[in-house]
Enzyme design. Structure first.
Site, PDB file in Angstrom:
ATOM      1  N   ASP A  17      23.333  85.559  -5.674  1.00  0.00           N
ATOM      2  CA  ASP A  17      24.723  85.281  -6.023  1.00  0.00           C
ATOM      3  C   ASP A  17      25.514  86.563  -5.769  1.00  0.00           C
ATOM      4  O   ASP A  17      25.238  87.597  -6.385  1.00  0.00           O
ATOM      5  CB  ASP A  17      24.757  84.894  -7.506  1.00  0.00           C
ATOM      6  N   ILE A  18      26.489  86.501  -4.881  1.00  0.00           N
ATOM      7  CA  ILE A  18      27.211  87.714  -4.458  1.00  0.00           C
ATOM      8  C   ILE A  18      27.979  88.368  -5.612  1.00  0.00           C
ATOM      9  O   ILE A  18      28.252  89.563  -5.573  1.00  0.00           O
ATOM     10  CB  ILE A  18      28.130  87.408  -3.251  1.00  0.00           C
ATOM     11  N   ASN A  31      41.090  81.965   1.690  1.00  0.00           N
ATOM     12  CA  ASN A  31      41.917  81.169   2.621  1.00  0.00           C
ATOM     13  C   ASN A  31      43.155  81.990   2.983  1.00  0.00           C
ATOM     14  O   ASN A  31      43.448  82.993   2.340  1.00  0.00           O
ATOM     15  CB  ASN A  31      42.280  79.816   1.995  1.00  0.00           C
ATOM     16  N   GLY A  39      34.031  77.219  -3.947  1.00  0.00           N
ATOM     17  CA  GLY A  39      32.942  77.919  -3.259  1.00  0.00           C
ATOM     18  C   GLY A  39      32.773  79.347  -3.749  1.00  0.00           C
ATOM     19  O   GLY A  39      32.900  79.628  -4.954  1.00  0.00           O
ATOM     20  N   VAL A  40      32.518  80.246  -2.815  1.00  0.00           N
ATOM     21  CA  VAL A  40      32.279  81.644  -3.187  1.00  0.00           C
ATOM     22  C   VAL A  40      33.561  82.282  -3.739  1.00  0.00           C
ATOM     23  O   VAL A  40      33.512  83.128  -4.641  1.00  0.00           O
ATOM     24  CB  VAL A  40      31.655  82.419  -1.991  1.00  0.00           C
ATOM     25  N   ASP A  41      34.711  81.873  -3.231  1.00  0.00           N
ATOM     26  CA  ASP A  41      36.015  82.355  -3.728  1.00  0.00           C
ATOM     27  C   ASP A  41      36.162  82.025  -5.221  1.00  0.00           C
ATOM     28  O   ASP A  41      36.535  82.894  -6.036  1.00  0.00           O
ATOM     29  CB  ASP A  41      37.107  81.662  -2.889  1.00  0.00           C
ATOM     30  N   SER A 124      32.814  81.028   6.249  1.00  0.00           N
ATOM     31  CA  SER A 124      33.194  79.814   7.002  1.00  0.00           C
ATOM     32  C   SER A 124      32.112  78.738   7.105  1.00  0.00           C
ATOM     33  O   SER A 124      32.371  77.677   7.670  1.00  0.00           O
ATOM     34  CB  SER A 124      33.686  80.142   8.434  1.00  0.00           C
ATOM     35  N   THR A 125      30.893  79.016   6.607  1.00  0.00           N
ATOM     36  CA  THR A 125      29.817  78.027   6.805  1.00  0.00           C
ATOM     37  C   THR A 125      29.736  76.996   5.680  1.00  0.00           C
ATOM     38  O   THR A 125      28.847  76.148   5.680  1.00  0.00           O
ATOM     39  CB  THR A 125      28.437  78.708   6.957  1.00  0.00           C
ATOM     40  N   TYR A 128      34.465  75.200   5.316  1.00  0.00           N
ATOM     41  CA  TYR A 128      35.123  75.372   6.629  1.00  0.00           C
ATOM     42  C   TYR A 128      34.246  74.896   7.799  1.00  0.00           C
ATOM     43  O   TYR A 128      34.678  74.905   8.952  1.00  0.00           O
ATOM     44  CB  TYR A 128      35.584  76.820   6.816  1.00  0.00           C
TER      45      TYR A 128
HETATM   46  N1  AR6 Z   1      27.332  83.897  -3.728  1.00  0.00           N
HETATM   47  C1  AR6 Z   1      27.068  83.896  -2.399  1.00  0.00           C
HETATM   48  N2  AR6 Z   1      27.387  82.863  -1.583  1.00  0.00           N
HETATM   49  C2  AR6 Z   1      27.991  81.800  -2.145  1.00  0.00           C
HETATM   50  C3  AR6 Z   1      28.301  81.713  -3.523  1.00  0.00           C
HETATM   51  C4  AR6 Z   1      27.941  82.837  -4.332  1.00  0.00           C
HETATM   52  N3  AR6 Z   1      28.199  82.867  -5.634  1.00  0.00           N
HETATM   53  N4  AR6 Z   1      28.885  80.510  -3.761  1.00  0.00           N
HETATM   54  C5  AR6 Z   1      28.924  79.844  -2.582  1.00  0.00           C
HETATM   55  N5  AR6 Z   1      28.375  80.617  -1.605  1.00  0.00           N
HETATM   56  P1  AR6 Z   1      32.539  78.534   1.099  1.00  0.00           P
HETATM   57  P2  AR6 Z   1      34.186  78.873   3.550  1.00  0.00           P
HETATM   58  C6  AR6 Z   1      28.171  80.325  -0.180  1.00  0.00           C
HETATM   59  O1  AR6 Z   1      32.779  77.077   1.127  1.00  0.00           O
HETATM   60  O2  AR6 Z   1      33.377  77.891   4.299  1.00  0.00           O
HETATM   61  C7  AR6 Z   1      37.233  78.170  -0.680  1.00  0.00           C
HETATM   62  O3  AR6 Z   1      37.845  77.126  -1.375  1.00  0.00           O
HETATM   63  C8  AR6 Z   1      28.151  78.880   0.255  1.00  0.00           C
HETATM   64  O4  AR6 Z   1      26.920  78.273  -0.098  1.00  0.00           O
HETATM   65  O5  AR6 Z   1      32.649  79.256  -0.197  1.00  0.00           O
HETATM   66  O6  AR6 Z   1      34.532  80.176   4.210  1.00  0.00           O
HETATM   67  C9  AR6 Z   1      38.249  79.224  -0.164  1.00  0.00           C
HETATM   68  O7  AR6 Z   1      39.338  79.365  -1.056  1.00  0.00           O
HETATM   69  C10 AR6 Z   1      28.303  79.066   1.768  1.00  0.00           C
HETATM   70  O8  AR6 Z   1      27.047  79.401   2.350  1.00  0.00           O
HETATM   71  O9  AR6 Z   1      33.541  79.323   2.125  1.00  0.00           O
HETATM   72  C11 AR6 Z   1      38.670  78.654   1.152  1.00  0.00           C
HETATM   73  O10 AR6 Z   1      39.709  77.702   1.005  1.00  0.00           O
HETATM   74  C12 AR6 Z   1      29.215  80.300   1.886  1.00  0.00           C
HETATM   75  O11 AR6 Z   1      29.225  80.891   0.571  1.00  0.00           O
HETATM   76  C13 AR6 Z   1      37.414  77.966   1.666  1.00  0.00           C
HETATM   77  O12 AR6 Z   1      36.632  77.671   0.502  1.00  0.00           O
HETATM   78  C14 AR6 Z   1      30.659  80.000   2.289  1.00  0.00           C
HETATM   79  O13 AR6 Z   1      31.082  78.764   1.718  1.00  0.00           O
HETATM   80  C15 AR6 Z   1      36.601  78.874   2.568  1.00  0.00           C
HETATM   81  O14 AR6 Z   1      35.519  78.146   3.097  1.00  0.00           O
END
Ligand code: AR6
Length: 177
Positions: A17-18, A31, A39-41, A124-125, A128
């Site tokens: 977990d980052i 975004n 997600g991670v945000d 982005s994975t 997005y």
């Molecule tokens: N630690 C590490 N990686 C994580 C964590 C965590 N705690 N939680 C999720 N991930 P995403 P995107 C991974 O969807 O595709 C948001 O709403 C997740 O499993 O978070 O760049 C933003 O506000 C995946 O492998 O980011 C934007 O609107 C990776 O992080 C949009 O999502 C990226 O998934 C960005 O979408």
């Protein structure tokens, strides 16, 4: 965790977990509007506390591929580098260059701030929908380019939340190095 050397750069690939990272900075897959999302945000904002969201919103909007920096507030990391990765459409909209720009601009910002360590999620994975195999190839190529002139940066952690993503990273980097 797998540790590899890219020129003099230490690259650690790990499933974690980052928000727990103790590197100087962690990167947020944000975004363009810089409005805290899911997600991670969402995870980073929950762990950092409400001051992060306020600081983040003030810096928006940003371009796809751009990176900006805030404090880390309640996080163990001192800084959060926010970048807006590309939304995957069909690959014909400059998505590959934009993803490379997200990584390179984040790394250059770390270098400008004289940081030594930085952690990335798989930008982005998630929602997005950037294809994972292609994303990992771009990450490898971008880190290789950066390793020619890393400045103060010595350690880069690639932090994957799910095991599927982590396995793809480990396999690709092991094949290349
Ligand atoms: N630690 C590490 N990686 C994580 C964590 C965590 N705690 N939680 C999720 N991930 P995403 P995107 C991974 O969807 O595709 C948001 O709403 C997740 O499993 O978070 O760049 C933003 O506000 C995946 O492998 O980011 C934007 O609107 C990776 O992080 C949009 O999502 C990226 O998934 C960005 O979408």
């Amino acid at each position: 965790m797998k540790t590899l050397l890219l020129n003099s750069l230490e690259i650690n690939i790990k499933q974690s977990d980052i928000t727990k990272e103790t590197t100087d900075a962690i990167v947020n897959a944000a975004n363009k509007e810089m409005i805290p999302g899911g997600g991670v945000d969402g995870a980073i904002n929950r762990a950092a506390g409400p001051d992060l969201g306020s600081a983040q919103r003030k810096l928006g909007p940003i371009e796809t591929g751009e990176a900006v920096i805030t404090a880390g507030f309640a996080l163990p990391a001192k800084y959060v580098i926010h970048t807006a990765g590309p939304i995957w459409h069909d690959g014909a909209n400059d998505e590959e260059h934009e993803l490379a720009a997200s990584y390179l601009n984040s790394l250059n910002l770390a270098k400008e701030h004289k940081l030594t360590s930085i952690s990335f999620p798989a930008i982005s994975t998630g929602v997005y929908h950037f294809p994972l195999d292609l994303a990992v190839k771009i990450v490898f190529e971008t880190l290789t380019e950066f390793s020619q002139n890393p400045g103060t940066v010595q350690v880069i952690n690639l932090v994957n939340f799910d095991s599927k993503t982590n396995v793809v990273y480990e396999k690709y980097f092991a094949m290349k190095l």
